[in-house]
Design a protein around this motif. Structure first.
Motif, short mmCIF file in Angstrom:
data_model
loop_
_atom_site.label_atom_id
_atom_site.label_comp_id
_atom_site.label_asym_id
_atom_site.label_seq_id
_atom_site.Cartn_x
_atom_site.Cartn_y
_atom_site.Cartn_z
N ALA A 161 -2.83 -0.14 1.25
CA ALA A 161 -2.34 -0.88 0.16
C ALA A 161 -4.19 -1.44 -0.31
O ALA A 161 -4.11 -0.87 -1.47
CB ALA A 161 -1.95 -2.41 0.44
N GLU A 162 -5.27 -1.17 0.36
CA GLU A 162 -6.33 -1.41 -0.81
C GLU A 162 -6.86 0.47 -1.03
O GLU A 162 -7.54 -0.11 -2.17
CB GLU A 162 -7.30 -1.91 0.48
CG GLU A 162 -8.71 -2.48 -0.45
CD GLU A 162 -10.32 -2.90 0.32
OE1 GLU A 162 -10.85 -2.72 0.11
OE2 GLU A 162 -9.74 -2.90 1.77
N ALA A 163 -5.99 0.88 -0.58
CA ALA A 163 -6.83 2.51 -1.15
C ALA A 163 -6.02 2.97 -2.54
O ALA A 163 -6.69 3.08 -3.45
CB ALA A 163 -6.60 3.12 -0.28
N GLU A 164 -4.57 2.28 -2.21
CA GLU A 164 -3.87 2.77 -3.79
C GLU A 164 -4.32 1.93 -4.54
O GLU A 164 -4.32 1.83 -6.26
CB GLU A 164 -2.22 2.09 -3.05
CG GLU A 164 -1.49 2.10 -4.50
CD GLU A 164 0.23 2.07 -3.37
OE1 GLU A 164 0.55 2.71 -4.29
OE2 GLU A 164 0.28 1.66 -2.93
N ILE A 165 -4.97 0.38 -4.57
CA ILE A 165 -5.33 -0.45 -5.41
C ILE A 165 -6.60 -0.63 -5.95
O ILE A 165 -6.81 0.18 -7.35
CB ILE A 165 -5.44 -2.45 -5.10
CG1 ILE A 165 -3.85 -2.51 -4.86
CG2 ILE A 165 -6.42 -2.90 -5.72
CD1 ILE A 165 -4.19 -3.86 -3.22
N ALA A 179 -7.01 1.02 -9.98
CA ALA A 179 -8.54 1.22 -10.42
C ALA A 179 -9.30 1.61 -11.07
O ALA A 179 -10.47 1.03 -11.36
CB ALA A 179 -9.28 -0.28 -9.77
N ARG A 180 -8.64 2.85 -10.40
CA ARG A 180 -9.73 4.02 -10.57
C ARG A 180 -11.17 4.18 -10.22
O ARG A 180 -12.42 4.41 -10.67
CB ARG A 180 -9.95 4.77 -12.71
CG ARG A 180 -9.22 5.10 -13.22
CD ARG A 180 -8.00 5.97 -12.26
NE ARG A 180 -6.74 6.69 -13.12
CZ ARG A 180 -6.12 6.30 -13.02
NH1 ARG A 180 -5.60 5.46 -11.82
NH2 ARG A 180 -4.63 7.29 -14.06
N ARG A 211 -3.69 11.98 -4.57
CA ARG A 211 -4.41 11.66 -5.95
C ARG A 211 -5.34 11.32 -5.83
O ARG A 211 -5.45 11.03 -7.54
CB ARG A 211 -3.46 10.27 -6.25
CG ARG A 211 -1.62 9.81 -6.29
CD ARG A 211 -1.07 8.53 -6.23
NE ARG A 211 -1.79 7.66 -7.35
CZ ARG A 211 -1.20 6.33 -7.27
NH1 ARG A 211 -0.66 6.06 -6.27
NH2 ARG A 211 -2.48 6.03 -7.74
N ARG A 212 -5.94 11.34 -4.87
CA ARG A 212 -7.67 10.90 -5.42
C ARG A 212 -8.02 11.80 -5.61
O ARG A 212 -8.97 12.65 -6.46
CB ARG A 212 -8.28 9.78 -4.38
CG ARG A 212 -9.69 9.94 -3.97
CD ARG A 212 -9.99 9.96 -2.96
NE ARG A 212 -10.04 10.46 -1.95
CZ ARG A 212 -10.77 11.70 -1.25
NH1 ARG A 212 -11.43 12.13 -2.15
NH2 ARG A 212 -10.36 12.20 -0.91
N LEU A 213 -7.83 12.89 -4.86
CA LEU A 213 -8.32 15.04 -5.31
C LEU A 213 -8.28 15.34 -6.64
O LEU A 213 -8.44 15.66 -6.75
CB LEU A 213 -8.01 15.89 -3.91
CG LEU A 213 -8.06 14.93 -2.50
CD1 LEU A 213 -7.31 16.19 -2.09
CD2 LEU A 213 -9.61 15.49 -2.67
#
Length: 194
Positions: free
Chosen positions: A74-78, A82-83, A117-119
């Motif tokens: 969840a923190e990673a998604e947040i 927030a970019r 998504r991060r990639l």
């Protein structure tokens, strides 16, 4: 889980952040903190969401590794919302491994999609494409299928492959409608109009 936590989780899954908050707003136990954090993220208050999810992760006991791993996801998604691309990918990988080891395939798949998504956001298209190819969306819930299709569309758009991008966006729209989550439907609609 008690009935209020279950009801709040169902509300969040349906995209009803306010309904979830109504059920757990006055509670400070670990599950309630986690649900409040996710609800705040859905409402767009990302700093507060991050603080609540971190508090929840600390509040879960040492035997609640799956719950703590879900908080990391969840923190990673947040952070992605927030970019904040400085968030450690290793923590997400460790959380995903924990979730897989304990049979939580849905949240483990979600962690993989966050990594994709991060990639994508960091311009690592080849790595994102390889990671996405390793995922089978067939057994997943409609919301996860929509996330998969959005990731496929994101790669196709960046590679200027219009037909595969349109097909993936159409698939994402169908999955989002099936999921019945207004925020997800709106995200797909926004991406289709670009």
């Amino acid at each position: 889980m008690d009935s209020l936590i279950t009801a709040a989780a169902r509300a969040l899954a349906a995209g009803d952040a306010l309904g979830a908050l109504n059920r757990v707003a006055l509670r400070n136990d670990a599950p309630a903190l986690a649900l409040r954090g996710i609800a705040m993220a859905q409402l767009g208050d990302l700093p507060r969401a991050r603080a609540l999810v971190r508090s929840a992760a600390r509040a879960f006991g040492p035997r609640e590794t799956v719950a703590r791993a879900r908080c990391v996801v969840a923190e990673a998604e947040i952070a992605l919302a927030a970019r904040d691309l400085r968030w450690p990918a290793e923590a997400l990988d460790a959380a995903r491994a924990t979730l897989e080891a304990h049979g939580d395939r849905v949240n483990a798949a979600h962690a993989r999609y966050l990594d994709v998504r991060r990639l994508l956001l960091t311009g690592r298209l080849d790595d994102a494409e390889r990671a996405l190819a390793a995922l089978d969306p067939a057994p997943l819930a409609p919301a996860a299928k929509a996330a998969h299709a959005l990731a496929v569309a994101g790669i196709a758009m960046r590679r200027l492959r219009t037909k595969p991008a349109r097909a993936a966006l159409a698939h994402a729209a169908r999955a989002a409608r099936e999921a019945g989550i207004p925020a997800l439907t709106a995200e797909v609609k926004t991406r289709r109009s670009r």
